[in-house]
Design a protein around this motif. Structure first.
Motif, PDB file in Angstrom:
ATOM      1  N   LEU A  32      13.159  18.494 -15.139  1.00 49.26           N
ATOM      2  CA  LEU A  32      14.266  18.544 -14.194  1.00 49.26           C
ATOM      3  C   LEU A  32      14.540  17.195 -13.570  1.00 49.26           C
ATOM      4  O   LEU A  32      15.550  17.001 -12.921  1.00 49.26           O
ATOM      5  CB  LEU A  32      13.932  19.503 -13.052  1.00 49.26           C
ATOM      6  CG  LEU A  32      14.616  20.820 -13.025  1.00 49.26           C
ATOM      7  CD1 LEU A  32      14.295  21.529 -11.743  1.00 49.26           C
ATOM      8  CD2 LEU A  32      16.127  20.679 -13.162  1.00 49.26           C
TER       9      LEU A  32
ATOM     10  N   LYS B 107      21.959  20.761 -10.895  1.00 49.46           N
ATOM     11  CA  LYS B 107      22.067  19.474 -10.193  1.00 49.46           C
ATOM     12  C   LYS B 107      21.575  19.603  -8.752  1.00 49.46           C
ATOM     13  O   LYS B 107      20.995  18.665  -8.213  1.00 49.46           O
ATOM     14  CB  LYS B 107      23.500  18.965 -10.238  1.00 49.46           C
ATOM     15  CG  LYS B 107      23.896  18.450 -11.630  1.00 49.46           C
ATOM     16  CD  LYS B 107      25.339  17.990 -11.650  1.00 49.46           C
ATOM     17  CE  LYS B 107      25.762  17.493 -13.032  1.00 49.46           C
ATOM     18  NZ  LYS B 107      27.235  17.412 -13.161  1.00 49.46           N
ATOM     19  N   GLY B 108      21.813  20.745  -8.127  1.00 47.35           N
ATOM     20  CA  GLY B 108      21.309  20.975  -6.773  1.00 47.35           C
ATOM     21  C   GLY B 108      19.785  20.978  -6.746  1.00 47.35           C
ATOM     22  O   GLY B 108      19.168  20.426  -5.837  1.00 47.35           O
ATOM     23  N   MET B 109      19.177  21.573  -7.775  1.00 47.10           N
ATOM     24  CA  MET B 109      17.713  21.590  -7.862  1.00 47.10           C
ATOM     25  C   MET B 109      17.188  20.176  -8.113  1.00 47.10           C
ATOM     26  O   MET B 109      16.175  19.776  -7.541  1.00 47.10           O
ATOM     27  CB  MET B 109      17.283  22.551  -8.966  1.00 47.10           C
ATOM     28  CG  MET B 109      17.530  24.017  -8.598  1.00 47.10           C
ATOM     29  SD  MET B 109      17.266  25.162  -9.993  1.00 47.10           S
ATOM     30  CE  MET B 109      15.503  24.939 -10.241  1.00 47.10           C
TER      31      MET B 109
ATOM     32  N   ALA C   2       4.983  17.200 -13.306  1.00 52.81           N
ATOM     33  CA  ALA C   2       4.999  18.661 -13.361  1.00 52.81           C
ATOM     34  C   ALA C   2       6.416  19.189 -13.528  1.00 52.81           C
ATOM     35  O   ALA C   2       6.666  20.167 -14.203  1.00 52.81           O
ATOM     36  CB  ALA C   2       4.369  19.229 -12.097  1.00 52.81           C
ATOM     37  N   LEU C   3       7.351  18.512 -12.872  1.00 53.46           N
ATOM     38  CA  LEU C   3       8.734  18.972 -12.913  1.00 53.46           C
ATOM     39  C   LEU C   3       9.553  18.122 -13.856  1.00 53.46           C
ATOM     40  O   LEU C   3      10.780  18.119 -13.783  1.00 53.46           O
ATOM     41  CB  LEU C   3       9.329  18.911 -11.504  1.00 53.46           C
ATOM     42  CG  LEU C   3       8.620  19.788 -10.477  1.00 53.46           C
ATOM     43  CD1 LEU C   3       9.221  19.591  -9.115  1.00 53.46           C
ATOM     44  CD2 LEU C   3       8.748  21.245 -10.887  1.00 53.46           C
TER      45      LEU C   3
ATOM     46  N   LEU D  26       4.502  15.227  -9.003  1.00 50.95           N
ATOM     47  CA  LEU D  26       5.722  16.029  -8.954  1.00 50.95           C
ATOM     48  C   LEU D  26       6.617  15.713 -10.138  1.00 50.95           C
ATOM     49  O   LEU D  26       7.139  16.595 -10.805  1.00 50.95           O
ATOM     50  CB  LEU D  26       6.499  15.735  -7.669  1.00 50.95           C
ATOM     51  CG  LEU D  26       6.117  16.538  -6.430  1.00 50.95           C
ATOM     52  CD1 LEU D  26       6.832  15.967  -5.225  1.00 50.95           C
ATOM     53  CD2 LEU D  26       6.509  17.995  -6.620  1.00 50.95           C
TER      54      LEU D  26
ATOM     55  N   GLY E 288      18.621  17.455  -7.101  1.00 47.82           N
ATOM     56  CA  GLY E 288      18.775  16.749  -5.820  1.00 47.82           C
ATOM     57  C   GLY E 288      17.653  17.117  -4.868  1.00 47.82           C
ATOM     58  O   GLY E 288      17.079  16.247  -4.197  1.00 47.82           O
ATOM     59  N   MET E 289      17.320  18.388  -4.824  1.00 47.38           N
ATOM     60  CA  MET E 289      16.238  18.837  -3.940  1.00 47.38           C
ATOM     61  C   MET E 289      14.912  18.237  -4.362  1.00 47.38           C
ATOM     62  O   MET E 289      14.091  17.857  -3.536  1.00 47.38           O
ATOM     63  CB  MET E 289      16.192  20.372  -3.950  1.00 47.38           C
ATOM     64  CG  MET E 289      15.070  20.960  -3.148  1.00 47.38           C
ATOM     65  SD  MET E 289      14.962  20.296  -1.471  1.00 47.38           S
ATOM     66  CE  MET E 289      15.983  21.476  -0.623  1.00 47.38           C
ATOM     67  N   LEU E 290      14.694  18.141  -5.687  1.00 41.90           N
ATOM     68  CA  LEU E 290      13.452  17.534  -6.171  1.00 41.90           C
ATOM     69  C   LEU E 290      13.380  16.065  -5.775  1.00 41.90           C
ATOM     70  O   LEU E 290      12.337  15.569  -5.341  1.00 41.90           O
ATOM     71  CB  LEU E 290      13.373  17.692  -7.694  1.00 41.90           C
ATOM     72  CG  LEU E 290      12.147  17.068  -8.339  1.00 41.90           C
ATOM     73  CD1 LEU E 290      10.879  17.722  -7.803  1.00 41.90           C
ATOM     74  CD2 LEU E 290      12.211  17.223  -9.848  1.00 41.90           C
ATOM     75  N   THR E 291      14.494  15.364  -5.921  1.00 40.07           N
ATOM     76  CA  THR E 291      14.541  13.956  -5.528  1.00 40.07           C
ATOM     77  C   THR E 291      14.220  13.809  -4.041  1.00 40.07           C
ATOM     78  O   THR E 291      13.468  12.921  -3.630  1.00 40.07           O
ATOM     79  CB  THR E 291      15.950  13.381  -5.819  1.00 40.07           C
ATOM     80  OG1 THR E 291      16.231  13.594  -7.198  1.00 40.07           O
ATOM     81  CG2 THR E 291      16.027  11.908  -5.495  1.00 40.07           C
TER      82      THR E 291
ATOM     83  N   ALA F  50      13.630  28.545 -10.127  1.00 34.91           N
ATOM     84  CA  ALA F  50      12.473  27.670  -9.880  1.00 34.91           C
ATOM     85  C   ALA F  50      11.177  28.458  -9.745  1.00 34.91           C
ATOM     86  O   ALA F  50      10.102  27.878  -9.841  1.00 34.91           O
ATOM     87  CB  ALA F  50      12.698  26.848  -8.610  1.00 34.91           C
TER      88      ALA F  50
ATOM     89  N   PRO G 255      10.686  24.173 -15.618  1.00 34.62           N
ATOM     90  CA  PRO G 255       9.249  24.433 -15.476  1.00 34.62           C
ATOM     91  C   PRO G 255       8.977  25.169 -14.167  1.00 34.62           C
ATOM     92  O   PRO G 255       8.453  24.600 -13.221  1.00 34.62           O
ATOM     93  CB  PRO G 255       8.655  23.026 -15.449  1.00 34.62           C
ATOM     94  CG  PRO G 255       9.740  22.176 -14.875  1.00 34.62           C
ATOM     95  CD  PRO G 255      11.041  22.791 -15.273  1.00 34.62           C
ATOM     96  N   ALA G 256       9.338  26.438 -14.111  1.00 31.56           N
ATOM     97  CA  ALA G 256       9.237  27.203 -12.863  1.00 31.56           C
ATOM     98  C   ALA G 256       7.781  27.479 -12.496  1.00 31.56           C
ATOM     99  O   ALA G 256       6.880  27.276 -13.306  1.00 31.56           O
ATOM    100  CB  ALA G 256      10.008  28.513 -12.996  1.00 31.56           C
TER     101      ALA G 256
END
Lengths: 347, 347
Positions: free
Chosen positions: B267, B233-235, B263-264, B260, B237-240, B213, B125-126
């Motif tokens: 991911l 997975k990196g994205m 919306a995301l 968040l 992690g960043m979201l977390t 993103a 969901p960019a």
């Protein structure tokens, strides 16, 4: 003074801020003298600890880096690394094209003994403490031996910059079990185990993309420059997305987008702190081309910290041991005494 | 009913939610009958549109997927794809190991004509509208021809799921200029240009990690499974990390972390929507092993949407054209009439 999208204003502003924040810092600004004088004066840079070194040429984004560095003898980044080679400066900071800074560093400073190719290391402010990620894009490929060099380089940075005595080093892959990943990761698993054996560092095996932002499993994460570059830019994009969502949600008491930008500063495009080019015989910090004044100041902080913390001797020491073992494994017995001939000889 | 870390509770909960949300949906729950009956009843699943199909075996995370699928004839995922092959179900959803679901799909359903290897496609969901990313980890390597197949598959998903008539397709690399990247990307540039020529899609060239993103440059982004898996997975992690920072900042009027997460959603590990396995001759959706009930329900939604929107015929159509050109380029002239022999024959 000519590097980056917002030169010379962003560079001059960064120099001014870095000088104001650190009374022991001295800066040599490299660029056209009139441009440098005017922009640094406008930025209010402390003149007593500032020197201007003349250089006239700029490397553009589209140019072939190696060719441009050879052709442009008076390129700012080339003059700047020459100052480091000659001992006139302790470190060099560039926000110009990454490839150009790397080519200039290789050409003029050469590699440390044991290094096949340098890597760009960035420090991510992960949830459970900072994580060193490399290669963030100095190269594209990396085989098992190169990944082992990255592991040693990243461990040296974690030891000096992050003050982690025994950093945990992880190999980025697509699953945590040993056997996960492509042929390079499968082979690298054993090579990293051997390379870190006896070093003040621990190989924790495979880690995944999320570990870069979480920091639970490793202090240092190694991968090839293609994967590392895509990953770090993907994390930046996700951060930008998260900040814009928080902004869209309205403005709470504390401005949350500012908070995110501050907490995650080093990853944020506006303030990206710069990567350290590990493996060349000198301290070279490369920032984002989109760097603003804060980001340039942050790059200068990163460079001066690396010098003060003794990053280079630490890295050279662990590489000596690595080279000794590699030579022993190949049947050589001669002692390692310093640089391996990769030392740059051009000016 | 046996897949994922929280089986059977999360699966049963997801089935119950999906049935409640969609009155045209029918679900066949595959697993041990007593386990399925008990957990689905406890979750309050609508019994009138629910059928239980017996299967007794579970594939564990550590097992070699291909070997496990061959050995365990009564594995839930194998029985589930068999229902699709036999026309008893339109689509299969699994939150078990990705490799096992892929092996079962290949073994039983076979590949579409023109497909060398399937890819896992996820919808991100960019910021500027959704982006299809593939391969998110069905494989590890991908050469230029495989990347072209991914481009066609991703375009078909964007056309059907996202209703983008002419999706913009980007090749993930380390810079936007044509020559950027490793040898595979350099060669893929021309292969993708040719493969998308004349298709209802546009090749926009190289894109970078952040574009996944942001969604400004492309609707579909293709890469190898190693890079795609690390990136997604990196994205995550960043979201977390971003959510935990927002949480640490206190609780504003609207709970921003919930915002968040919503919306995301696709991911977020708690709600990950599931990837579509593109290239096999059937609709197969693979969710995160850590999937909770919401994530399982989301996977079921993704699967039913793919069936209703005609994803498979669309993809088969664009692959036919691709195969025709590939054959013409290789000197063949025979028309393409359907599957290429990759069709599964085992039960």
């Amino acid at each position: 003074m000519l590097g980056g999208d917002a030169a010379p204003v962003a560079v001059a502003g960064g120099v001014a801020r870095a000088l104001a924040a650190d009374s022991d810092l001295r800066v040599a600004a490299v660029g056209p003298v009139d441009v440098a004088e005017r922009s640094l004066a406008a930025a209010g840079a402390a003149a007593d600890r500032l020197e201007i070194v003349a250089a006239s040429q700029r490397i553009e984004m589209g140019e072939d880096p190696a060719r441009a560095i050879r052709a442009k003898r008076d390129a700012t980044v080339r003059v700047a690394v020459r100052l480091v080679r000659d001992g006139a400066a302790d470190a060099c900071v560039s926000v110009g094209p990454t490839g150009a800074a790397m080519a200039a560093a290789l050409f003029t400073l050469g590699r440390l003994a044991g290094v096949t190719r340098p890597a760009l290391a960035v420090v991510i402010p992960a949830r459970n403490g900072p994580v060193v990620l490399l290669d963030a894009g100095a190269g594209v490929h990396a085989g098992p031996d190169l990944l082992a060099q990255f592991a040693l380089a990243g461990a040296a940075l974690a030891q000096t910059r992050l003050h982690v005595a025994h950093p945990r080093v992880g190999l980025l892959s697509v699953g945590t079990e040993p056997g996960k990943g492509d042929e390079v990761r499968k082979e690298a698993f054993g090579v990293l185990t051997a390379a870190l054996d006896g070093q003040p560092a621990e190989f924790v095996g495979n880690v995944e993309g999320a570990d870069v932002a979480l920091g639970e499993r490793a202090d240092v994460i190694v991968t090839d420059g293609f994967t590392g570059n895509v990953l770090i830019k993907g994390m930046e994009g996700m951060l930008t997305l998260a900040i814009s969502l928080v902004r869209d949600a309205g403005a709470p008491d504390r401005t949350l987008d500012d908070l995110l930008a501050t907490a995650l500063g080093p990853l944020h495009p506006d303030t990206l702190g710069g990567g350290v080019l590990l493996g060349v015989d000198g301290v070279v910090v490369i920032g984002h081309g989109a760097a603003g004044a804060d980001a340039v100041a942050s790059c200068i902080r990163v460079a001066s910290a690396a010098v003060r913390e003794g990053l280079l001797p630490r890295l050279a020491g662990s590489l000596d041991e690595f080279v000794r073992r590699r030579r022993a494994a190949a049947g050589y017995t001669a002692p390692v005494t310093g640089s391996d001939g990769g030392k740059g000889t051009q000016q």
